[in-house]
Write an enzyme that holds these catalytic residues in place. Structure first.
Site, PDB file in Angstrom:
ATOM      1  N   GLY A   8       0.869  -1.178   0.000  1.00 39.87           N
ATOM      2  CA  GLY A   8       0.000   0.000   0.000  1.00 39.87           C
ATOM      3  C   GLY A   8       0.904   1.226   0.000  1.00 39.87           C
ATOM      4  N   ASP A  48      -1.658   4.865  -6.125  1.00 40.33           N
ATOM      5  CA  ASP A  48      -0.217   4.734  -5.872  1.00 40.33           C
ATOM      6  C   ASP A  48       0.551   5.938  -6.399  1.00 40.33           C
ATOM      7  OD1 ASP A  48      -1.311   1.813  -6.028  1.00 40.33           O
ATOM      8  OD2 ASP A  48       0.527   1.816  -4.841  1.00 40.33           O
ATOM      9  N   ASN A  55      -3.037   2.934 -10.076  1.00 33.78           N
ATOM     10  CA  ASN A  55      -3.483   2.151  -8.916  1.00 33.78           C
ATOM     11  C   ASN A  55      -3.456   0.670  -9.286  1.00 33.78           C
ATOM     12  OD1 ASN A  55      -4.513   2.051  -6.184  1.00 33.78           O
ATOM     13  ND2 ASN A  55      -6.474   1.463  -7.044  1.00 33.78           N
TER      14      ASN A  55
HETATM   15  O1  MRU Z   1       0.661  -3.901  -4.581  1.00 29.18           O
HETATM   16  P1  MRU Z   1       0.034  -3.164  -3.431  1.00 29.18           P
HETATM   17  O2  MRU Z   1      -0.770  -4.051  -2.524  1.00 29.18           O
HETATM   18  O3  MRU Z   1       1.036  -2.339  -2.696  1.00 29.18           O
HETATM   19  O4  MRU Z   1      -0.982  -2.165  -4.136  1.00 29.18           O
HETATM   20  C1  MRU Z   1      -1.725  -1.281  -3.326  1.00 29.18           C
HETATM   21  C2  MRU Z   1      -2.695  -0.450  -4.077  1.00 29.18           C
HETATM   22  O5  MRU Z   1      -2.750  -0.477  -5.283  1.00 29.18           O
HETATM   23  C3  MRU Z   1      -3.525   0.505  -3.273  1.00 29.18           C
HETATM   24  O6  MRU Z   1      -4.774   0.688  -3.875  1.00 29.18           O
HETATM   25  C4  MRU Z   1      -2.807   1.861  -3.202  1.00 29.18           C
HETATM   26  O7  MRU Z   1      -1.502   1.703  -2.747  1.00 29.18           O
HETATM   27  C5  MRU Z   1      -3.517   2.834  -2.338  1.00 29.18           C
HETATM   28  S1  MRU Z   1      -3.328   2.426  -0.637  1.00 29.18           S
HETATM   29  C6  MRU Z   1      -3.968   3.657   0.324  1.00 29.18           C
END
Ligand code: MRU
Length: 344
Positions: free
Chosen positions: A47, A236, A246
């Protein structure tokens, strides 16, 4: 009720290993910064905001454990540690935002080793506290977009488990729920790492917020049947052009939402806004093909050597986005025009 995703414990960092959820709730503790870098790479901590906070704590750990009186050697060491964290994951800009904050303190510092240690540790704690505060503000700013009775579809996990606490997209849902609005959530499972099925369902259920799970390919059906009134996701990286990067699958959801006239909301802190990068310069993380060949590393669901495409993120264009909610204001459609206004 809320979980402590990642925290600083005076010379140690502790986090909840999200890869083991929802089966096991295992907290890991370390005083080794390299272990934190590996935790980010393996998605134990994931995240966008959580990665930034964890990396800042990693640098703080490296500083805490350093023993030599030479400040220049100390600075070079810390800059190498920052480089290590910069190589963990390329897409979420919050990581680089946090690294840059610590880096500029280090570069501009003139004093002794102990002074710099204290400065780096305090900055990491500030980044952590700031994230929680900002998420609560995003929740408040998002409240006006959520009505009593809404069924809100969300993708991946943009909750407490993706941040230092409270969450961005799930922060808005939390704010609505605790202000008395009876909302329901539809969580997509989020192949291949299943952050929706494993994390969003777990996090919301823990607080009694109603949630139903669907597979990613059910989105079109539930929308066409009128079962979804809003979509809200995190991000992201958000470009000033309004492009939202995202979790893979977000773009598909936004396109179907637009087809059905369903508002598509994005909730993210300003630290997710990247004013420098152009859309064709964004680096989309390509992850291990085995994430697709196997279900969570266990069951092989295809031929073992089949070629795989495994991008972790996609890009949603501004015209598919209704609103971007930040701690400092909201950019309504057209977000490519309105986002630069609030970014100032
Ligand atoms: O691969 P990840 O689990 O790190 O991806 C996370 C996401 O895509 C979330 O939607 C994004 O980081 C927003 S978190 C507040």
């Amino acid at each position: 009720m809320e979980v402590k995703t990642v925290e600083w414990l005076d010379g140690k960092v502790r986090w909840l290993n999200t890869m083991l959820l929802p089966k096991e709730e295992v907290y890991v503790e370390t005083s080794d910064y390299e272990r934190i870098a590996v935790a980010i790479e393996k998605l134990e901590i994931r995240g966008a905001p959580a990665i930034g906070v964890a990396a800042a704590f990693g640098i703080a750990l490296a500083a805490y454990n350093y023993s030599s009186a030479n400040v220049d050697t100390f600075k070079s060491f810390l800059l190498r540690v920052i480089e290590r964290f910069a190589r963990t994951r390329p897409t979420a800009v919050n990581l680089f935002w946090a690294l840059d904050r610590v880096k500029s303190l280090i570069i501009n510092y003139s004093g002794d080793v102990d002074g710099l240690k204290g400065l780096v540790i305090r900055e990491a704690i500030k980044i952590y506290e700031y994230d929680i505060e900002v998420n609560r503000k995003i929740g408040i700013n998002g409240l006006k977009y959520i009505d009593d009775g809404d069924v809100i579809l969300t993708h991946c996990n943009a909750g407490a488990l993706a941040t230092a606490g409270y969450g961005t997209a799930l922060g808005v849902i939390r704010a609505a729920w605790y202000s008395g609005r009876r909302v329901e959530v539809i969580a997509t499972e989020t192949r291949p790492v299943l952050q929706g099925a494993r994390l969003t369902v777990w996090e919301l259920s823990k607080e009694g917020i109603p949630v139903k799970l669907i597979t990613d390919n059910m989105v079109g059906y539930v929308m066409s049947r009128g079962l979804v009134s809003k979509v809200i996701v995190g991000a992201d990286r958000i470009l000033l052009s309004g492009h939202v990067i995202n979790k893979i699958g977000t773009y598909t959801i936004s396109a179907v939402a637009s087809r059905h006239g369903i508002p598509f909301l994005v909730a993210a802190p300003k630290s997710t806004i990247d004013p420098k990068t152009k859309v064709d310069e964004v680096v989309i993380e390509e992850r291990d093909p085995d994430e697709v060949r196997y279900v969570l590393g266990k069951t092989l669901i295809t031929l073992p050597n089949v070629e795989v495409i495994n991008p972790a993120f996609d890009i949603t264009p501004p015209e598919l986005i209704s609103t971007i909610i930040t701690e400092d204001g909201v950019a309504e459609k057209p977000v490519d025009i309105n986002l630069p206004r609030i970014f100032k």
